[in-house]
Scaffold this motif. Structure first.
Motif, PDB file in Angstrom:
ATOM      1  N   ARG A  12      37.802 -51.697  76.131  1.00  0.00           N
ATOM      2  CA  ARG A  12      38.359 -51.954  74.796  1.00  0.00           C
ATOM      3  C   ARG A  12      39.037 -50.728  74.199  1.00  0.00           C
ATOM      4  O   ARG A  12      40.048 -50.841  73.527  1.00  0.00           O
ATOM      5  CB  ARG A  12      37.281 -52.455  73.844  1.00  0.00           C
ATOM      6  CG  ARG A  12      37.039 -53.941  73.985  1.00  0.00           C
ATOM      7  CD  ARG A  12      36.053 -54.409  72.973  1.00  0.00           C
ATOM      8  NE  ARG A  12      34.724 -54.158  73.549  1.00  0.00           N
ATOM      9  CZ  ARG A  12      33.594 -54.305  72.900  1.00  0.00           C
ATOM     10  NH1 ARG A  12      33.583 -54.690  71.666  1.00  0.00           N
ATOM     11  NH2 ARG A  12      32.449 -54.069  73.505  1.00  0.00           N
ATOM     12  N   GLU A  13      38.481 -49.545  74.420  1.00  0.00           N
ATOM     13  CA  GLU A  13      39.035 -48.316  73.854  1.00  0.00           C
ATOM     14  C   GLU A  13      40.171 -47.739  74.693  1.00  0.00           C
ATOM     15  O   GLU A  13      41.165 -47.266  74.156  1.00  0.00           O
ATOM     16  CB  GLU A  13      37.929 -47.267  73.702  1.00  0.00           C
ATOM     17  CG  GLU A  13      36.843 -47.672  72.733  1.00  0.00           C
ATOM     18  CD  GLU A  13      37.340 -47.813  71.312  1.00  0.00           C
ATOM     19  OE1 GLU A  13      38.160 -46.989  70.880  1.00  0.00           O
ATOM     20  OE2 GLU A  13      36.910 -48.771  70.637  1.00  0.00           O
ATOM     21  N   SER A  14      40.001 -47.744  76.009  1.00  0.00           N
ATOM     22  CA  SER A  14      41.033 -47.186  76.891  1.00  0.00           C
ATOM     23  C   SER A  14      40.878 -47.752  78.294  1.00  0.00           C
ATOM     24  O   SER A  14      39.826 -48.297  78.647  1.00  0.00           O
ATOM     25  CB  SER A  14      40.946 -45.662  76.936  1.00  0.00           C
ATOM     26  OG  SER A  14      39.725 -45.274  77.524  1.00  0.00           O
ATOM     27  N   ALA A  15      41.935 -47.609  79.066  1.00  0.00           N
ATOM     28  CA  ALA A  15      41.918 -48.082  80.447  1.00  0.00           C
ATOM     29  C   ALA A  15      40.960 -47.231  81.276  1.00  0.00           C
ATOM     30  O   ALA A  15      40.715 -46.064  80.972  1.00  0.00           O
ATOM     31  CB  ALA A  15      43.325 -48.017  81.031  1.00  0.00           C
ATOM     32  N   VAL A  16      40.425 -47.825  82.336  1.00  0.00           N
ATOM     33  CA  VAL A  16      39.516 -47.126  83.248  1.00  0.00           C
ATOM     34  C   VAL A  16      40.163 -47.116  84.624  1.00  0.00           C
ATOM     35  O   VAL A  16      40.627 -48.155  85.108  1.00  0.00           O
ATOM     36  CB  VAL A  16      38.141 -47.825  83.306  1.00  0.00           C
ATOM     37  CG1 VAL A  16      37.219 -47.136  84.289  1.00  0.00           C
ATOM     38  CG2 VAL A  16      37.514 -47.882  81.923  1.00  0.00           C
ATOM     39  N   LYS A  17      40.195 -45.940  85.238  1.00  0.00           N
ATOM     40  CA  LYS A  17      40.840 -45.787  86.538  1.00  0.00           C
ATOM     41  C   LYS A  17      39.787 -45.674  87.636  1.00  0.00           C
ATOM     42  O   LYS A  17      38.757 -45.011  87.458  1.00  0.00           O
ATOM     43  CB  LYS A  17      41.712 -44.536  86.514  1.00  0.00           C
ATOM     44  CG  LYS A  17      42.751 -44.467  87.585  1.00  0.00           C
ATOM     45  CD  LYS A  17      43.669 -43.286  87.317  1.00  0.00           C
ATOM     46  CE  LYS A  17      44.954 -43.414  88.045  1.00  0.00           C
ATOM     47  NZ  LYS A  17      45.858 -42.301  87.770  1.00  0.00           N
TER      48      LYS A  17
END
Length: 132
Positions: A89-94
């Motif tokens: 929800r806050e930022s993309a995960v790689k």
């Protein structure tokens, strides 16, 4: 002495998977080349301990349902990400390429490090022990 440094495009370097804020899994250009096919159905796996995604052309058995990837090589994976506890929800995960396990390509979550410690057995041998 001055050393010339050229601009690089870090967006297309290597194989990785991105879980974006819309709860999709998107494959990098390099990874797309590995699955360069008309049939864009791939099977997903998850290792809770190492926070690793597995992706393969073949399923575990007949009950393993594949995820369908679109023309941009993205798949809606909100159920998968929630079940695995991946918060986007806050930022993309790689997830970065971390090797193979048979025909399954493995991608470990960036920023997660598995610490290794050693313990000594009674005979004096050192054995590695993983801890998160």
């Amino acid at each position: 002495m001055l050393v010339p440094i050229s601009k690089t495009n870090n967006r297309s370097n290597g194989m990785f998977i991105t879980a974006d804020k819309y709860e999709r899994l998107c494959l990098s250009k390099e990874l797309q080349k590995e699955f360069n096919e008309e049939n864009k159905e791939l099977y997903l796996y998850w290792d809770e301990k190492s926070r690793t995604i597995g992706i393969s052309k073949k399923g575990h058995d007949n009950s393993h349902v594949p995820y369908k990837f679109d023309s941009r090589w993205c798949a809606s994976a909100n159920d998968y990400l929630r079940r695995c506890g991946v918060e986007t929800r806050e930022s993309a995960v790689k997830f970065l390429y971390d090797g193979n396990e048979g025909e399954i390509l493995l991608f470990r979550q960036a920023g997660i490090r598995i610490m290794q410690t050693f313990k000594q057995e009674a005979n004096g041998n050192l054995v590695t022990c993983e801890r998160a």
